[in-house]
Scaffold this motif. Structure first.
Motif, PDB file in Angstrom:
ATOM      1  N   HIS A   1       4.748   7.358  -5.446  1.00  0.00           N
ATOM      2  CA  HIS A   1       3.843   6.472  -4.934  1.00  0.00           C
ATOM      3  C   HIS A   1       2.343   7.001  -5.353  1.00  0.00           C
ATOM      4  O   HIS A   1       1.939   8.113  -5.485  1.00  0.00           O
ATOM      5  N   VAL A   2       1.604   5.986  -5.977  1.00  0.00           N
ATOM      6  CA  VAL A   2       0.340   6.247  -6.471  1.00  0.00           C
ATOM      7  C   VAL A   2       0.300   7.475  -7.312  1.00  0.00           C
ATOM      8  O   VAL A   2      -0.601   8.330  -7.469  1.00  0.00           O
TER       9      VAL A   2
ATOM     10  N   ALA B   1      -5.121  14.285  -1.033  1.00  0.00           N
ATOM     11  CA  ALA B   1      -5.359  15.584  -0.838  1.00  0.00           C
ATOM     12  C   ALA B   1      -5.337  16.589  -1.985  1.00  0.00           C
ATOM     13  O   ALA B   1      -6.291  17.227  -2.380  1.00  0.00           O
ATOM     14  N   MET B   2      -4.362  16.104  -2.794  1.00  0.00           N
ATOM     15  CA  MET B   2      -4.199  16.831  -4.217  1.00  0.00           C
ATOM     16  C   MET B   2      -5.537  16.461  -5.158  1.00  0.00           C
ATOM     17  O   MET B   2      -5.828  17.326  -5.748  1.00  0.00           O
TER      18      MET B   2
ATOM     19  N   PHE C   1      -7.972   1.309  -5.145  1.00  0.00           N
ATOM     20  CA  PHE C   1      -6.965   0.499  -5.335  1.00  0.00           C
ATOM     21  C   PHE C   1      -7.200  -0.971  -5.378  1.00  0.00           C
ATOM     22  O   PHE C   1      -8.244  -1.224  -4.610  1.00  0.00           O
TER      23      PHE C   1
ATOM     24  N   MET D   1       0.828  -1.231   0.005  1.00  0.00           N
ATOM     25  CA  MET D   1       0.037  -0.146  -0.037  1.00  0.00           C
ATOM     26  C   MET D   1       0.877   1.208  -0.063  1.00  0.00           C
ATOM     27  O   MET D   1       0.631   2.217  -0.618  1.00  0.00           O
TER      28      MET D   1
ATOM     29  N   TYR E   1      -4.669   3.434 -10.754  1.00  0.00           N
ATOM     30  CA  TYR E   1      -3.647   3.624 -10.176  1.00  0.00           C
ATOM     31  C   TYR E   1      -3.264   4.645  -9.310  1.00  0.00           C
ATOM     32  O   TYR E   1      -2.323   4.777  -8.105  1.00  0.00           O
ATOM     33  N   SER E   2      -3.890   5.812  -9.436  1.00  0.00           N
ATOM     34  CA  SER E   2      -3.768   7.030  -8.736  1.00  0.00           C
ATOM     35  C   SER E   2      -5.119   7.636  -8.679  1.00  0.00           C
ATOM     36  O   SER E   2      -6.062   7.592  -9.347  1.00  0.00           O
ATOM     37  N   PRO E   3      -5.351   8.573  -7.453  1.00  0.00           N
ATOM     38  CA  PRO E   3      -6.706   9.169  -7.219  1.00  0.00           C
ATOM     39  C   PRO E   3      -6.730  10.149  -8.341  1.00  0.00           C
ATOM     40  O   PRO E   3      -8.019  10.532  -8.647  1.00  0.00           O
ATOM     41  N   LEU E   4      -5.769  10.747  -8.925  1.00  0.00           N
ATOM     42  CA  LEU E   4      -5.968  11.605 -10.049  1.00  0.00           C
ATOM     43  C   LEU E   4      -6.629  10.931 -11.192  1.00  0.00           C
ATOM     44  O   LEU E   4      -7.403  11.620 -11.992  1.00  0.00           O
TER      45      LEU E   4
ATOM     46  N   VAL F   1      -8.103   5.035   0.963  1.00  0.00           N
ATOM     47  CA  VAL F   1      -7.637   4.335   2.006  1.00  0.00           C
ATOM     48  C   VAL F   1      -6.164   4.400   1.820  1.00  0.00           C
ATOM     49  O   VAL F   1      -5.475   4.584   1.217  1.00  0.00           O
TER      50      VAL F   1
ATOM     51  N   TYR G   1       4.985  17.722  -5.225  1.00  0.00           N
ATOM     52  CA  TYR G   1       5.600  17.663  -4.006  1.00  0.00           C
ATOM     53  C   TYR G   1       7.228  17.810  -3.973  1.00  0.00           C
ATOM     54  O   TYR G   1       7.739  17.516  -3.007  1.00  0.00           O
TER      55      TYR G   1
ATOM     56  N   THR H   1      -0.072   8.080   1.715  1.00  0.00           N
ATOM     57  CA  THR H   1      -1.030   8.258   0.417  1.00  0.00           C
ATOM     58  C   THR H   1      -1.870   9.514   0.700  1.00  0.00           C
ATOM     59  O   THR H   1      -2.428  10.092  -0.347  1.00  0.00           O
TER      60      THR H   1
ATOM     61  N   PRO I   1      -0.940  12.808   0.805  1.00  0.00           N
ATOM     62  CA  PRO I   1      -0.625  14.000  -0.314  1.00  0.00           C
ATOM     63  C   PRO I   1      -1.473  13.564  -1.776  1.00  0.00           C
ATOM     64  O   PRO I   1      -1.987  14.599  -2.008  1.00  0.00           O
ATOM     65  N   ALA I   2      -1.464  12.390  -1.928  1.00  0.00           N
ATOM     66  CA  ALA I   2      -1.896  12.089  -3.267  1.00  0.00           C
ATOM     67  C   ALA I   2      -3.560  12.228  -3.272  1.00  0.00           C
ATOM     68  O   ALA I   2      -4.251  13.174  -4.032  1.00  0.00           O
TER      69      ALA I   2
ATOM     70  N   PHE J   1       2.653  10.216  -7.580  1.00  0.00           N
ATOM     71  CA  PHE J   1       3.065  11.114  -7.218  1.00  0.00           C
ATOM     72  C   PHE J   1       4.556  11.079  -6.761  1.00  0.00           C
ATOM     73  O   PHE J   1       4.738   9.936  -5.981  1.00  0.00           O
TER      74      PHE J   1
END
Ligand code: SF4
Lengths: 84, 373
Positions: free
Chosen positions: A50-51, B148-149, B89, A1, B116-119, B138, A37, B143, B145-146, A53
């Protein structure tokens, strides 16, 4: 994760700090990565991704210290454990 | 791959193993906090290289595993609603709820997608203005910051059909909960490297001092973990209890400040329930009131029934370092990755899944596999 993978920045686009992104190469596989970042990161730098970013740059000097640590602690030399 | 392969070098690992044997005089129990570390330890057999006195117990560091059942139920309810695109995810899809998981919802016609990404979820919302796009947020600090962005960008772009189902947990409060438990036996911690990449490690300094426990910020490759164990045991043997940083190539003391700023802008610290552990005060993140429009729990009126764990599942004890997966009577029998009873069997970072995958074969053949790498 919490997996984060190191890759090298090949190109950077976007002036908007929030949308700053770039192409990062992971040993031949390239991905678009958000670079907001890591404002200090430049093309050629390694970043941890990570994901989607980059969450930090990889410090190459610190990266090497893991391998000289035991010697620096005197743990290898004093016991004749130096790999030849 | 650079910054990975060299940290899997066998000779380097053995040098650490030998050094550890030399400095260890007494039994010590250490906990690795992060599920990524648990996975690497079991996969590479790092624990088999340690002196017999040193025991590694596995911590609560898998966000998939600690997401409470009622939140899984809420996710399932939302994902089953018509018009919703539910993004997550991949690990979350097979976590069992009361009578189904997210994959079952998908098989039944629900629009459940792995991103793959929240974006990616924000982009889906932009492309599908007539649909509600929900992202199952989750994760640990790594994770945040991703996520939040994703909210910040959606707010700035005026995207109104995007929301987060938030299940964000924080590591230091869980470590404190483990340290203050009377049954606890953890004497030192390997702190989760990537959590610290974001947050730095100043939060751990008062914990190390208060509980007199060494905390070593540690990376994820075998040599990183061995060095982390070495540094931790060395402190214990010398009677020190400090915060040290093994993972300095990626972790700075203050962490990633731009990332922390955006996390603070969007999220606030809230109490969270940890699956198998219970509610821990100030142990998670929730959306700030200014961003509550993006809160899926408000947007969709879902009950999320409180559910009990299956009685035989001891994942709560495993995540507190009190038991190991083979101690569970269901392990490998009624509970397998194909039919998991508890979340620690679902996620590849859950201790049960890691043991199931790498530890059903005898350690002797493990050694061969490892040395053959
Ligand atoms: S083996 Fe299955 S039932 Fe047993 S503790 Fe692990 S997840 Fe729970």
């Amino acid at each position: 994760m919490c997996l984060a993978v190191p890759g090298r920045i090949m190109a950077i686009e976007g002036d908007d700090p929030i949308l700053r992104s770039g192409t990062v190469d992971f040993s031949g596989i390239t991905k678009r990565v958000n670079l907001s970042y890591v404002p200090e990161a430049a093309v050629g730098d390694f970043v941890l991704v990570h994901v989607g970013f980059a969450i930090s740059t990889v410090d190459e000097d610190e990266a090497a210290k893991v391998f000289s640590y035991l010697r620096a602690m005197g743990e290898l030399a004093e016991l004749g454990d130096e790999p030849s | 791959m650079k910054f990975i392969d060299e940290y899997r070098d066998r000779a380097g690992a053995q040098a650490y193993a030998r050094a550890l044997r030399r400095i260890t005089t007494r039994p010590w129990t250490l906990m690795e906090v992060c599920g990524g570390q648990t996975h690497a330890i079991v996969k590479f057999g790092v624990d088999t290289l340690l002196p017999p006195e040193v025991t590694l117990v596995h911590g609560p560091g898998c966000p998939v595993c600690v997401t409470p059942l009622e939140l899984i139920e809420k996710a399932i309810e939302i994902a089953a609603k018509p018009g919703v695109i539910f993004c997550s995810f991949g690990d979350m899809l097979r976590v069992p709820g009361r009578d189904r998981d997210l994959l079952t919802v998908k098989a039944g016609g629900g629009d459940v997608r792995i991103v793959y990404s929240p974006l990616d979820a924000v982009a889906l919302a932009e492309r599908n203005p007539d649909r509600e796009v929900v992202f199952f947020a989750v994760g640990f600090e790594t994770t945040a910051p991703a996520n939040a962005m994703a909210v910040f960008q959606a707010a700035r772009k005026g995207i109104t059909n995007f929301s987060l189902l938030v299940s964000h947990v924080l590591v230091p409060p869980a470590m404190e909960a483990i340290l203050s438990s009377p049954a606890g036996k953890v004497q030192g911690f390997l702190a989760a490297g990537h959590v610290c990449t974001v947050m730095g490690f100043t939060e751990y300094e008062p914990i190390a001092a208060r509980y007199h426990v060494p905390i070593v910020v540690t990376g994820f490759e075998p040599i990183d973990i061995l060095q982390g164990v070495f540094m931790c045991v060395k402190q214990l043997e010398e009677g020190r209890a400090e915060v040290e940083n093994q993972y300095a190539r990626a972790v700075r003391r203050l962490g990633n400040q731009p990332a922390q700023q955006l996390v603070n802008e969007v999220f606030e610290v809230v109490p969270r329930k940890w699956r198998g552990v219970g509610e821990i005060p100030r142990s998670g993140l929730g959306l700030r009131p200014a961003y509550e429009l993006f809160d899926a729990e408000r947007r969709f009126d879902v009950a999320g029934h409180a559910l009990d764990e299956p009685a035989e599942c001891i994942s709560g004890l495993i995540m507190q370092g009190l038991k190991k997966p083979p101690d569970c009577t269901a392990f490998g029998g009624v509970c397998t990755p194909e039919h998991p009873l508890g979340a620690t069997m679902v996620s590849s970072e859950g201790a049960c899944a890691a043991y199931y995958r790498y530890r059903r074969i005898p350690i002797a053949s493990m050694e061969e596999t490892r040395h053959g790498r």
